[in-house]
Design a protein around this motif. Structure first.
Motif, short mmCIF file in Angstrom:
data_model
loop_
_atom_site.label_atom_id
_atom_site.label_comp_id
_atom_site.label_asym_id
_atom_site.label_seq_id
_atom_site.Cartn_x
_atom_site.Cartn_y
_atom_site.Cartn_z
N ILE A 7 14.48 -0.39 73.71
CA ILE A 7 14.20 1.40 73.92
C ILE A 7 14.93 2.14 73.27
CG2 ILE A 7 13.59 3.31 75.74
CD1 ILE A 7 12.41 0.91 76.45
N LYS A 8 14.62 2.99 71.64
CA LYS A 8 15.47 3.39 71.03
C LYS A 8 14.98 5.30 71.49
CE LYS A 8 16.56 0.02 68.54
NZ LYS A 8 15.91 -0.86 67.13
N ASN A 9 16.15 6.10 71.94
CA ASN A 9 16.16 7.62 72.08
C ASN A 9 15.10 7.91 72.34
OD1 ASN A 9 17.36 9.62 70.70
ND2 ASN A 9 15.13 10.04 69.31
N LEU A 10 14.54 7.88 73.56
CA LEU A 10 13.30 8.11 74.31
C LEU A 10 13.30 9.35 74.70
CD1 LEU A 10 10.30 6.97 75.70
CD2 LEU A 10 11.37 5.64 77.34
N LYS A 11 12.37 9.70 75.03
CA LYS A 11 12.23 10.99 75.40
C LYS A 11 10.93 10.89 75.80
CE LYS A 11 15.60 13.11 71.80
NZ LYS A 11 15.32 14.25 70.59
N LYS A 12 11.13 11.98 77.34
CA LYS A 12 10.05 12.84 77.69
C LYS A 12 10.21 13.72 78.13
CE LYS A 12 6.28 12.69 79.79
NZ LYS A 12 5.01 12.85 78.92
N GLU A 58 8.96 11.23 72.45
CA GLU A 58 9.73 10.93 71.00
C GLU A 58 9.95 9.44 71.24
OE1 GLU A 58 13.15 12.51 68.79
OE2 GLU A 58 11.79 14.10 68.72
N GLY A 59 10.30 9.16 70.08
CA GLY A 59 11.30 7.34 70.66
C GLY A 59 9.99 6.46 70.16
N GLU A 60 10.55 4.84 70.66
CA GLU A 60 10.10 3.86 70.17
C GLU A 60 10.52 2.86 71.36
OE1 GLU A 60 10.99 1.85 65.94
OE2 GLU A 60 12.31 0.61 67.78
N ILE A 61 9.66 1.96 71.72
CA ILE A 61 9.47 1.07 73.05
C ILE A 61 8.90 -0.03 72.59
CG2 ILE A 61 8.60 1.00 75.33
CD1 ILE A 61 8.04 3.37 76.00
N LYS A 62 9.44 -1.31 72.18
CA LYS A 62 9.20 -2.53 72.09
C LYS A 62 9.38 -3.34 73.27
CE LYS A 62 8.87 -1.93 66.78
NZ LYS A 62 9.15 -3.09 65.66
N VAL A 63 8.24 -4.76 73.07
CA VAL A 63 8.48 -5.20 73.71
C VAL A 63 8.25 -6.53 73.40
CG1 VAL A 63 7.24 -6.18 76.40
CG2 VAL A 63 7.26 -3.53 75.79
N CYS A 64 9.61 -7.54 72.92
CA CYS A 64 9.29 -8.84 73.18
C CYS A 64 8.50 -8.52 71.13
CB CYS A 64 8.64 -9.95 73.38
SG CYS A 64 8.34 -10.30 74.79
N GLY A 65 9.04 -8.05 70.42
CA GLY A 65 9.09 -7.39 69.39
C GLY A 65 7.85 -6.05 68.77
N TYR A 66 6.68 -6.44 69.88
CA TYR A 66 5.43 -6.02 69.75
C TYR A 66 5.62 -4.09 70.02
CZ TYR A 66 3.47 -10.13 69.76
OH TYR A 66 2.92 -11.63 69.31
N ASP A 67 4.99 -3.26 69.75
CA ASP A 67 4.73 -2.10 69.75
C ASP A 67 4.07 -1.59 71.49
OD1 ASP A 67 5.00 1.24 69.04
OD2 ASP A 67 3.32 0.81 70.13
N TYR A 68 4.64 -1.18 72.21
CA TYR A 68 4.79 -0.96 73.91
C TYR A 68 3.21 -0.73 73.85
CZ TYR A 68 4.36 4.31 74.33
OH TYR A 68 3.73 5.21 74.20
N LYS A 69 2.30 -0.39 72.55
CA LYS A 69 0.91 0.29 72.89
C LYS A 69 -0.29 -1.53 72.39
CE LYS A 69 0.61 5.02 73.51
NZ LYS A 69 0.88 6.25 73.17
N ASP A 70 0.67 -2.40 71.97
CA ASP A 70 0.03 -3.46 71.58
C ASP A 70 -0.07 -4.51 72.59
OD1 ASP A 70 -0.05 -6.53 70.20
OD2 ASP A 70 -0.04 -5.02 68.72
N LYS A 71 -1.83 -4.91 72.30
CA LYS A 71 -2.44 -6.10 73.37
C LYS A 71 -1.22 -7.09 73.97
CE LYS A 71 -6.02 -8.47 72.67
NZ LYS A 71 -7.19 -8.98 73.07
#
Length: 237
Positions: A7-12, A58-71
């Motif tokens: 999680i990098k610089n996550l904003k909601k 804003e920000g970046e969310i990655k799960v096991c290297g994949y963007d969080y919206k990736d299948k």
């Protein structure tokens, strides 16, 4: 070691309200991390945003290297919400079947039966979701979340509504996940559970990450007879 959740610089933001205000943290394999904070700190919002249930500002969310919206990311992530939301017209067993079909699981029945037995739901196997108590619906959600063996599990107040035996079972499950190298992000007000289960703790206040440390560091900072609760009250006052 590569992180399984980054999680990098996550904003909601909701208009001018900064529910989550630029938080950054990582989760590593085999880690149980407590996400704690007072009411309104942004814990549930953080979990829902990671899951894609809320749109990040804003920000970046990655799960096991994949963007969080990736299948692929979706297959590796599981979320147990605070308020259990199951299908009222499906039986308990049909919920298991639904997950098995959604995630193309083979030979899942034995595992599902084992979980149903462990969580005292075997006799409710053919009961409709609409007829279950809140605690039982919570157990169904936990089992559905465990069934496809995700790499990262997000729990939002998972102990609320569970009876003492189910709480013990869930704690044992979390310890088992840790042994298997899975990662758990646990949001709860039950600080003694975080102290007993966690490796690290993240403390949120007003949408900001105000403290991050290992449980050893927490205990050191809290003093000889101190607890996680003492540190929590000190940093959030």
């Amino acid at each position: 070691m590569n992180s399984v959740l980054s999680i990098k610089n996550l904003k909601k933001y909701y208009g001018k309200i900064k529910a989550v205000d630029g938080i950054t943290f990582e989760l590593y394999p085999g880690e149980v991390v407590g996400l704690i904070g007072p009411n309104g700190a942004g814990k549930s919002t953080t979990l829902k945003t990671i899951m894609g249930l809320l749109r990040k500002t804003e920000g970046e969310i990655k799960v096991c290297g994949y963007d969080y919206k990736d299948k692929e990311a979706r297959k590796k992530l599981s979320y147990i919400p605070e308020i259990p939301d199951i299908y009222p017209m499906l039986t308990v067993w049909e919920h298991m079947k639904f997950i098995a079909l959604a995630y193309n699981l083979d030979n899942w029945e034995k595992e599902a039966l084992r979980y149903l037995e462990a969580y005292d739901l075997l006799d409710k196997k053919d009961e409709l979701g609409a007829n279950l108590s809140k605690g039982m619906r919570q157990k169904v959600m936990v089992i559905c979340g465990l069934l496809y063996k995700p790499e990262v599990m997000l729990f939002d107040e998972p102990f609320v509504g569970l009876d003492p035996k189910a709480i013990r079972e869930l704690k044992d499950t979390i310890r088992e996940l840790k042994k298997e190298g899975k990662s758990v992000l646990l949001s709860t007000h039950m600080l003694d559970s975080v102290q007993n289960l966690g490796d690290r703790v993240l403390i949120l206040k007003a949408g900001k990450l105000i403290y991050e440390g290992t449980l050893e560091e927490v205990m050191e900072k809290a003093g000889p007879n101190g607890t996680l609760e003492d540190l929590f009250l000190e940093v959030t006052k």
